[in-house]
Scaffold this active site. Sequence first.
Site, PDB file in Angstrom:
ATOM      1  N   SER A   1       5.423  55.162 187.389  1.00 29.43           N
ATOM      2  CA  SER A   1       5.932  56.027 186.321  1.00 29.43           C
ATOM      3  C   SER A   1       7.458  56.138 186.315  1.00 29.43           C
ATOM      4  O   SER A   1       8.137  55.147 186.180  1.00 29.43           O
ATOM      5  CB  SER A   1       5.271  57.400 186.433  1.00 29.43           C
ATOM      6  OG  SER A   1       5.544  58.139 185.287  1.00 29.43           O
ATOM      7  N   HIS A   2       7.988  57.332 186.521  1.00 33.78           N
ATOM      8  CA  HIS A   2       9.418  57.563 186.403  1.00 33.78           C
ATOM      9  C   HIS A   2      10.139  57.414 187.744  1.00 33.78           C
ATOM     10  O   HIS A   2      11.331  57.666 187.827  1.00 33.78           O
ATOM     11  CB  HIS A   2       9.646  58.959 185.838  1.00 33.78           C
ATOM     12  CG  HIS A   2       8.836  59.987 186.572  1.00 33.78           C
ATOM     13  ND1 HIS A   2       7.490  60.141 186.346  1.00 33.78           N
ATOM     14  CD2 HIS A   2       9.154  60.849 187.546  1.00 33.78           C
ATOM     15  CE1 HIS A   2       7.017  61.074 187.154  1.00 33.78           C
ATOM     16  NE2 HIS A   2       7.998  61.516 187.893  1.00 33.78           N
TER      17      HIS A   2
ATOM     18  N   ASP B   1      10.036  56.898 179.736  1.00 32.97           N
ATOM     19  CA  ASP B   1      10.160  56.653 181.179  1.00 32.97           C
ATOM     20  C   ASP B   1       9.727  55.240 181.568  1.00 32.97           C
ATOM     21  O   ASP B   1       9.469  54.389 180.714  1.00 32.97           O
ATOM     22  CB  ASP B   1       9.362  57.701 181.957  1.00 32.97           C
ATOM     23  CG  ASP B   1       7.866  57.495 181.841  1.00 32.97           C
ATOM     24  OD1 ASP B   1       7.431  56.967 180.811  1.00 32.97           O
ATOM     25  OD2 ASP B   1       7.127  57.850 182.786  1.00 32.97           O
TER      26      ASP B   1
ATOM     27  N   ASP C   1       5.060  56.500 179.129  1.00 29.40           N
ATOM     28  CA  ASP C   1       4.188  57.582 178.672  1.00 29.40           C
ATOM     29  C   ASP C   1       4.927  58.904 178.441  1.00 29.40           C
ATOM     30  O   ASP C   1       4.415  59.782 177.763  1.00 29.40           O
ATOM     31  CB  ASP C   1       2.962  57.766 179.591  1.00 29.40           C
ATOM     32  CG  ASP C   1       3.327  58.039 181.027  1.00 29.40           C
ATOM     33  OD1 ASP C   1       4.539  58.042 181.350  1.00 29.40           O
ATOM     34  OD2 ASP C   1       2.398  58.239 181.837  1.00 29.40           O
ATOM     35  N   ARG C   2       6.139  59.025 178.987  1.00 33.35           N
ATOM     36  CA  ARG C   2       6.887  60.270 178.754  1.00 33.35           C
ATOM     37  C   ARG C   2       7.888  60.091 177.622  1.00 33.35           C
ATOM     38  O   ARG C   2       8.281  58.965 177.309  1.00 33.35           O
ATOM     39  CB  ARG C   2       7.659  60.681 180.009  1.00 33.35           C
ATOM     40  CG  ARG C   2       6.767  61.078 181.154  1.00 33.35           C
ATOM     41  CD  ARG C   2       7.582  61.645 182.295  1.00 33.35           C
ATOM     42  NE  ARG C   2       6.681  62.135 183.341  1.00 33.35           N
ATOM     43  CZ  ARG C   2       7.025  62.953 184.318  1.00 33.35           C
ATOM     44  NH1 ARG C   2       8.265  63.385 184.392  1.00 33.35           N
ATOM     45  NH2 ARG C   2       6.149  63.348 185.219  1.00 33.35           N
TER      46      ARG C   2
ATOM     47  N   LYS D   1      -0.689  59.959 177.731  1.00 33.15           N
ATOM     48  CA  LYS D   1       0.434  60.452 176.947  1.00 33.15           C
ATOM     49  C   LYS D   1       1.229  59.247 176.466  1.00 33.15           C
ATOM     50  O   LYS D   1       1.127  58.170 177.055  1.00 33.15           O
ATOM     51  CB  LYS D   1       1.274  61.428 177.752  1.00 33.15           C
ATOM     52  CG  LYS D   1       1.784  60.918 179.064  1.00 33.15           C
ATOM     53  CD  LYS D   1       2.276  62.088 179.923  1.00 33.15           C
ATOM     54  CE  LYS D   1       2.548  61.655 181.338  1.00 33.15           C
ATOM     55  NZ  LYS D   1       2.348  62.719 182.316  1.00 33.15           N
TER      56      LYS D   1
ATOM     57  N   ASP E   1       7.055  53.681 182.625  1.00 36.85           N
ATOM     58  CA  ASP E   1       5.842  53.070 182.074  1.00 36.85           C
ATOM     59  C   ASP E   1       5.561  53.500 180.638  1.00 36.85           C
ATOM     60  O   ASP E   1       4.499  53.190 180.087  1.00 36.85           O
ATOM     61  CB  ASP E   1       4.634  53.373 182.972  1.00 36.85           C
ATOM     62  CG  ASP E   1       4.349  54.852 183.072  1.00 36.85           C
ATOM     63  OD1 ASP E   1       5.304  55.649 182.988  1.00 36.85           O
ATOM     64  OD2 ASP E   1       3.178  55.223 183.224  1.00 36.85           O
TER      65      ASP E   1
HETATM   66  C1  G1P Z   1       4.052  66.300 187.302  1.00 37.35           C
HETATM   67  C2  G1P Z   1       4.084  67.088 186.018  1.00 37.35           C
HETATM   68  C3  G1P Z   1       2.739  67.007 185.314  1.00 37.35           C
HETATM   69  C4  G1P Z   1       2.371  65.541 185.080  1.00 37.35           C
HETATM   70  C5  G1P Z   1       2.439  64.789 186.401  1.00 37.35           C
HETATM   71  C6  G1P Z   1       2.197  63.301 186.197  1.00 37.35           C
HETATM   72  O1  G1P Z   1       3.078  66.827 188.172  1.00 37.35           O
HETATM   73  O2  G1P Z   1       4.421  68.444 186.265  1.00 37.35           O
HETATM   74  O3  G1P Z   1       2.800  67.715 184.110  1.00 37.35           O
HETATM   75  O4  G1P Z   1       1.094  65.442 184.530  1.00 37.35           O
HETATM   76  O5  G1P Z   1       3.720  64.957 187.001  1.00 37.35           O
HETATM   77  O6  G1P Z   1       3.159  62.715 185.361  1.00 37.35           O
HETATM   78  P1  G1P Z   1       3.413  67.847 189.371  1.00 37.35           P
HETATM   79  O7  G1P Z   1       4.438  67.165 190.252  1.00 37.35           O
HETATM   80  O8  G1P Z   1       3.977  69.083 188.754  1.00 37.35           O
HETATM   81  O9  G1P Z   1       2.105  68.101 190.064  1.00 37.35           O
HETATM   82 ZN    ZN Z   2       5.147  57.761 183.250  1.00 31.33          ZN
END
Ligand code: G1P
Ligand code: ZN
Length: 544
Positions: free
Chosen positions: A114-115, A278, A282-283, A377, A280
């Site tokens: 992801s990010h 981000d 999705d954000r 997302k 991948d």
């Molecule tokens: C965080 C975000 C949450 C998201 C997740 C995955 O999780 O707060 O909304 O779904 O990353 O991208 P957290 O680290 O708060 O558990």
């Molecule tokens: Zn992502």
Amino acid sequence: MIAHRIVSTVPFSDQKPGTSGLRKKVTVFQQPHYLENFIQAIFDSLEGSARQTLVVGGDGRFFNRHAVQVILRMAAANGFERCLVGQCGLLSTPAASCVIRKYHAFGGLVLSASHNPGGPQEDFGIKYNIGNGGPAPENVTDAIYTRTGVIDSYRILSAPDVDIDSLGKRILGDMTVEVIDSVLDYVTLMQNLFDFDRIRDLFRSGFRMRFDAMNAVTGPYAREILEERLGAPVGTVMNAIPLEDFGGHHPDPNLVHACDLVQTLHGPDAPDFGAASDGDGDRNMILGRMSFVTPSDSLAVLAANAHLTPGYADGLAGVARSMPTSSAVDRVAREKRIDVHETPTGWKFFGNLLDSGAVTLCGEESFGTGSNHVREKDGVWAVLMWLNILAARRQSVSEILRSHWRCYGRNYYSRHDYEGIDSAAADAMMTHLRATVPGLADRMLGSFTVACGDDFSYTDPVDGSVSSRQGVRVIFTDGSRIIFRLSGTGTEGATLRVYVEKYEHDYMRHDQNTQESLAELVQLANKLAEIRERTGRTQPSVVT
Ligand code: G1P
Ligand code: ZN
């Protein structure tokens, strides 16, 4: 030839693969047999996958190409009939979801962290998505995890690398590998949802935007859609080429990591609209000229204006938001007389609501927004939905925001993160909050009166499963809230997230700076959780 390799005693994993799959340093994945063990554990946990189709693709980070080749050889040895692979091994997370659904695949392997940063010393990740295109539910991830503990061999074909850079079909053992255009199916889906002609007219009228792909996977998607199909000038997409190390940056679309874009939108010749996504894809982050749209407000604005876009012209079945996301969208739902579902943090909780048709739009405060078009997302989708609304209303982002607040009131909102705190201290703090917060009901705290306090628990309306201890909430009589929870995705120590929300009905009379308007609630939060005493921190590490 299929080789059965005996698994060595490499310690597999101390991390239970959750909804975001398995995320580790590349160096961990590079240990002998490590990647293979995890892939075999996934394949062993799937029932009925023989002669089925598997989708494979990732965000292009370092190790992506190697992992794709290993997965293809293992899929062939494990009896899959066909693998659909994004060209060069690329598929954004929402595009993978789209492809799984469109081709009725059995499931898909999405390669991404992801990010998180990428590169030889950075992170890599793998997640398994099921046939509906969404992240594997807990019973599947539990089965995978259990399997990793007992696995003693894996199946892999001995074969040279497959050409994944040119489109077309290849044969690998008894399996067909089909290298597909990473972008095309996704673009077709977007064309069915949004009024491309109208958006093209908007660009033709001189409207300018910048999309920051952050050297990550959405570059090719954004270029094709914005510059090729919608006629935005070349250069609209910044950092458009996916790099294995994302140019050394965090591909995380927020005010800190997308600061170049933010500066551009605040600069002298600022464009009308800015957006980023981000690693991948999705954000998303949405910006106007000199303005930032909080993800919570973005969800509310999309819900209020969805009827202006062809894909949602018939209205919304319902909406959903994660509990810590501001309740701005609830006010829209009330006005539209549709249901709003409040779920625990994490995209997986939207899956059943979307599958059952209970909701059309959903979102999280953490820059995640989406709809029933896929089961992830979707960053580029959110940007196109905004563009379609801007094209229909012909107002600026800040005009749209202000008219939204005039109509519904404003939910001032901010998240304060305390990263890398001592895990034992964090657990003790949550225990303390769980013990004290319910007793606050009806008490005055500063200028606020507590309506109730609890530890959020959720019962899935579709399968009846219960998820408890999802975050301690203090809810005030005026609709303001303070929420405390520990991150489930942090990697070092614990991360405390404090979410603060203040509702202002008469936004015109009290138009304020966000942190100013939340200052009293932030102080209250510090006092209630004894943050300074318990963590030694006087300031959060990140404020969004
Ligand atoms: C965080 C975000 C949450 C998201 C997740 C995955 O999780 O707060 O909304 O779904 O990353 O991208 P957290 O680290 O708060 O558990
Ligand atoms: Zn992502």
